[in-house]
Enzyme design. Structure first.
Site, PDB file in Angstrom:
ATOM      1  N   CYS A 253       0.807  -1.231   0.000  1.00  0.00           N
ATOM      2  CA  CYS A 253       0.000   0.000   0.000  1.00  0.00           C
ATOM      3  C   CYS A 253       0.840   1.282   0.000  1.00  0.00           C
ATOM      4  O   CYS A 253       0.468   2.267  -0.638  1.00  0.00           O
ATOM      5  CB  CYS A 253      -0.994  -0.001   1.152  1.00  0.00           C
ATOM      6  SG  CYS A 253      -0.277  -0.124   2.792  1.00  0.00           S
TER       7      CYS A 253
ATOM      8  N   ASP B 276      -7.631   5.609  -1.344  1.00  0.00           N
ATOM      9  CA  ASP B 276      -7.317   4.376  -0.633  1.00  0.00           C
ATOM     10  C   ASP B 276      -6.797   3.307  -1.604  1.00  0.00           C
ATOM     11  O   ASP B 276      -7.513   2.920  -2.526  1.00  0.00           O
ATOM     12  CB  ASP B 276      -8.592   3.883   0.064  1.00  0.00           C
ATOM     13  CG  ASP B 276      -8.349   2.734   1.021  1.00  0.00           C
ATOM     14  OD1 ASP B 276      -7.211   2.222   1.056  1.00  0.00           O
ATOM     15  OD2 ASP B 276      -9.288   2.351   1.742  1.00  0.00           O
TER      16      ASP B 276
ATOM     17  N   HIS C 276      -6.190   0.194  -0.755  1.00  0.00           N
ATOM     18  CA  HIS C 276      -6.538  -1.127  -0.230  1.00  0.00           C
ATOM     19  C   HIS C 276      -7.773  -1.703  -0.914  1.00  0.00           C
ATOM     20  O   HIS C 276      -8.796  -1.988  -0.288  1.00  0.00           O
ATOM     21  CB  HIS C 276      -6.769  -1.051   1.292  1.00  0.00           C
ATOM     22  CG  HIS C 276      -5.596  -0.535   2.039  1.00  0.00           C
ATOM     23  ND1 HIS C 276      -5.402   0.810   2.288  1.00  0.00           N
ATOM     24  CD2 HIS C 276      -4.527  -1.181   2.576  1.00  0.00           C
ATOM     25  CE1 HIS C 276      -4.272   0.962   2.960  1.00  0.00           C
ATOM     26  NE2 HIS C 276      -3.725  -0.220   3.150  1.00  0.00           N
TER      27      HIS C 276
END
Length: 430
Positions: free
Chosen positions: A83, A317, A319
């Protein structure tokens, strides 16, 4: 009842204005002049659309699966560990968008992609893995088709300027493709990370990623990338002469030969937890036209912070596990490289370790930026030490170890020591 309704509208207007002005948009920037609406009409209707269009136009880089195997490992996905590399890619991508397309550019198809805000990234990922597993058992594979047809694309980009922008839009995304040949793709970044003792599957902190991005840009041989460089601050200090040296092709070069520079500054916003005294400073930084975002997150998760609303940070994000897209093919689908909806997080939840990024087009731009940021640092630091500083001269003037003399060595011994220190301080692997 009428007064209550007015209060609700006022609150709504305030929220929209806050998001629009502070999502790394210069507060002095005028609204688009393509509508005959009043300012109030824009606040209620136009601003939300303009905000979404601007946000969605940013390049979104997430976990991917089923990409070519990473050399030296059996990994074909970065789910669970990549990430921070992805948020670093997003920051660099935004810098390249500013460099090649300019701040006013937005993707014409931004508002046409599906908004998946109704489901969390986690539930989407679980469903995706389940569907992938079931498809593998049945020997079938789902094929996604682009939401925009080629005819529509050709019609939309009929002008030379629009077509040129779309070519660069695709080119920038292709540089971040998940293949060994992509200049800033995961495979290349991991190769550079090996020089600092990192390998595929390891956790990468924001400071380590900053140095990896610098090496990736330095080693890129693409003709379009010869006019941009990356500078990473040393121990929270930006040495102005070192930055200018990177920007100038020679000591006698004119401003027309100046390189653009992306300045990356690894900092800590507190000790164990983020110090809320830094909130106003972070909001001020994200409001600057020079800022390209922050690589940060909260404990165990890295996010790309692009703006703020009130006391919350707006972020993208990584993820979210998506399928590999082959960016080497003509007209590859763009939809999965643009985030359909923003997320926000309380500043209090932010992990103190982060890397702040700035883009300066030339030397004059850098001088203006350093003056503006220095003023902001003085105001925010009060009696405390500032988060980072700009100083005149070179780092060598302050007895810092100069860069490595061995051109084959990507990281100097001094850099390796710093990277090891950073890598043990930042984040915790899920």
């Amino acid at each position: 009842m009428e007064a209550t309704g007015t209060d609700e509208v006022d609150k709504l207007k305030t929220k929209f204005v806050s998001a629009w002005n502070n999502m790394k948009y210069n507060e002095n920037k005028l609204l688009p002049a393509r509508s005959g609406c009043t300012i109030e009409d824009h606040v209620i209707a136009g601003n939300v659309e303009e905000f979404r269009k601007d946000f969605i136009s940013r390049i979104w880089l997430t976990y991917r699966e089923e990409f070519p195997q990473i050399e030296g490992s059996a990994l074909t996905t970065d789910c669970g560990w990549g990430c921070t590399l992805r948020t670093g890619q997003m920051l660099l991508a935004q810098g390249l968008v500013l460099h090649f397309l300019g701040r006013a550019w937005t993707w014409p198809d931004a508002l046409n992609i599906e908004n998946s805000d109704s489901e969390s990234w986690t539930s989407n990922t679980v469903k995706k893995f389940t569907a992938s597993f079931e498809a593998s058992l049945s020997g079938e594979r789902e094929l996604k088709t682009p939401a925009v047809s080629q005819k529509e694309t050709i019609r939309r980009y009929s002008g030379d300027h629009e077509m040129r922008n779309e070519i660069y839009h695709r080119k920038i995304i292709s540089w971040f493709g998940d293949s060994p040949l992509a200049l800033f793709g995961l495979h290349q970044l991991i190769e550079y990370g090996k020089k600092s003792g990192k390998k595929a599957g390891d956790w990468y902190g924001p400071a380590v990623v900053a140095h990896i991005l610098r090496k990736a840009v330095e080693e890129a041989r693409h003709p379009d990338l010869q006019g941009i460089a990356i500078y990473v601050a040393q121990d929270c200090t930006v040495y102005s002469s070192d930055v200018i040296d990177k920007q100038c092709t020679s000591m006698a070069s004119d401003n027309t030969d100046d390189k653009a520079v992306i300045i990356l500054i690894p900092v800590r916003l507190g000790g164990e937890r983020t110090n809320t005294d830094y909130l106003d400073f972070v909001k001020g930084i994200l409001s600057l036209e020079y800022c390209v975002g922050i690589i940060g997150g909260k404990p165990k998760q890295s996010y790309y912070f692009a703006g703020f609303q009130d006391d919350s940070l707006i972020y993208m994000d990584p993820h979210y596990c998506q399928s590999f897209v082959d960016v080497s093919i003509k007209d590859f689908p763009l939809e999965t490289f643009h985030c359909p909806s923003p997320k926000k997080m309380s500043f209090r939840k932010m992990d103190p370790s982060c890397t702040i990024g700035f883009y300066c087009r030339n030397v004059q731009d850098f001088k203006r930026a350093s003056e503006e940021i220095t003023k902001m640092l003085k105001i925010s630091s009060k009696e405390k030490y500032p988060l980072f500083t700009f100083v005149n001269g070179h780092s060598r003037d302050y007895d810092f170890t100069s860069t490595t003399t061995n051109e084959e060595e990507l990281f100097s011994e001094d850099e390796k020591k710093r990277l090891k220190r950073f890598s043990t301080e930042e984040f915790v692997l899920l």
